[in-house]
Enzyme design. Structure first.
Site, PDB file in Angstrom:
ATOM      1  N   CYS A  19       0.864  -1.188   0.000  1.00  0.00           N
ATOM      2  CA  CYS A  19       0.000   0.000   0.000  1.00  0.00           C
ATOM      3  C   CYS A  19       0.895   1.230   0.000  1.00  0.00           C
ATOM      4  CB  CYS A  19      -0.887  -0.017   1.253  1.00  0.00           C
ATOM      5  SG  CYS A  19      -1.855   1.476   1.515  1.00  0.00           S
TER       6      CYS A  19
ATOM      7  N   CYS B 115      -0.904   3.948  -6.394  1.00  0.00           N
ATOM      8  CA  CYS B 115      -1.735   3.210  -5.445  1.00  0.00           C
ATOM      9  C   CYS B 115      -1.905   1.807  -5.997  1.00  0.00           C
ATOM     10  CB  CYS B 115      -3.101   3.884  -5.268  1.00  0.00           C
ATOM     11  SG  CYS B 115      -4.283   2.932  -4.295  1.00  0.00           S
TER      12      CYS B 115
END
Length: 273
Positions: free
Chosen positions: A84, A194
């Site tokens: 992440c 992302c």
């Protein structure tokens, strides 16, 4: 090394690798790890109850990351992958100070994009928390070279991906809203900042145009994990039967469908508390 120590080392080497994200986005990296390191067992945690991390404060992100890291420690994981971008820029350094195992984070592919750019204009799609993070901005400044970096925060994208609305009108509307203005800068590389975004890469490519190269992080993260396993000499034994476990802090039908599609097998998320 005596026979007993060799057996203990072999058993330790076959311990799982912990991987987590705020939701299903990190499965893009997990799938790459599975394909590249076929003998490694994996535990994946989707912290979906608190997704997207991009809308949380830094303190809240660090608290969630520490809770997940404590769980992986209890499972005797031999390495941890922070799949992440938002968690990486906000918490990876504190994790490395707390843990004795290798911790691999995700960094947007700004350096390779800058080296390859001909127009000297690069764009980065990121969550709001990543786009505003001082560590991320320092990374941009460090690796941009002589390029102009255009950072676009993309609130809403992670939510739609988590809901399985990859091809929805809402998704396309948001992507047009975020990407079309970037075309005015004559960008030739677009960094997906992302781990959720690769799941809508086809839409991103169509809007940005075929002259724009998309840059993602699954392969670089997997290679860095392999380097760390080699350096610590904790690779799984050849012939080890890999086991996979998937957990979510908010399991639901959409997640299970998504997981089964990515893994090409009928799987479900178990509950992570």
């Amino acid at each position: 090394m005596n026979i007993e120590n060799k057996a203990n080392k072999k058993s330790s080497n076959n311990q799982p690798i912990g991987i987590f994200d705020s939701g299903v986005g990190g499965l893009s990296i997990t799938s790459c790890i599975k394909d590249t390191l076929a003998n490694e067992s994996l535990i994946y945690v989707a912290d979906s109850q608190f997704a997207p991390y991009g809308e949380l404060s830094k303190q809240a992100i660090v608290e969630r990351v520490n809770k997940i890291a404590d769980y992986f420690s209890a499972q005797q994981c031999k390495a941890l992958v922070v799949a992440c971008n938002t968690a990486t820029v906000n918490a990876v350094e504190s994790l490395r100070q707390r843990l004795t195992i290798p911790v691999i984070g995700v960094e947007p592919a700004i350096k390779p994009a800058a080296l390859a750019s001909k127009t000297k204009h690069i764009a980065v799609l990121a969550t709001r928390a990543t786009a505003q993070n001082s560590n991320f901005l320092r990374l941009v400044d460090q690796f941009k070279g002589d390029c102009q970096i255009h950072i676009q925060a993309c609130p809403g994208l992670v939510d739609l991906i988590e809901q399985g609305l990859h091809n929805s009108p809402q998704m396309l509307d948001l992507l047009y809203q975020y990407i079309r203005p970037l075309n005015a800068f004559n960008i030739d590389h677009l960094v997906l900042g992302c781990t959720h975004y690769p799941f809508v890469a086809a839409h991103i490519q169509a809007i940005a145009g075929n002259h724009v190269t998309l840059m993602e992080t699954a392969t670089p993260v997997t290679l860095q994990l392999k380097r760390q396993l080699d350096a610590f000499q904790i690779n799984a034994s050849i012939g080890n039967t890999a086991r996979y476990q998937f957990l979510s802090s908010s399991p639901n039908h959409q997640q299970n469908q998504f997981l089964s599609t990515i893994w090409r097998s009928d799987l479900i998320f178990n509950s992570f508390n």
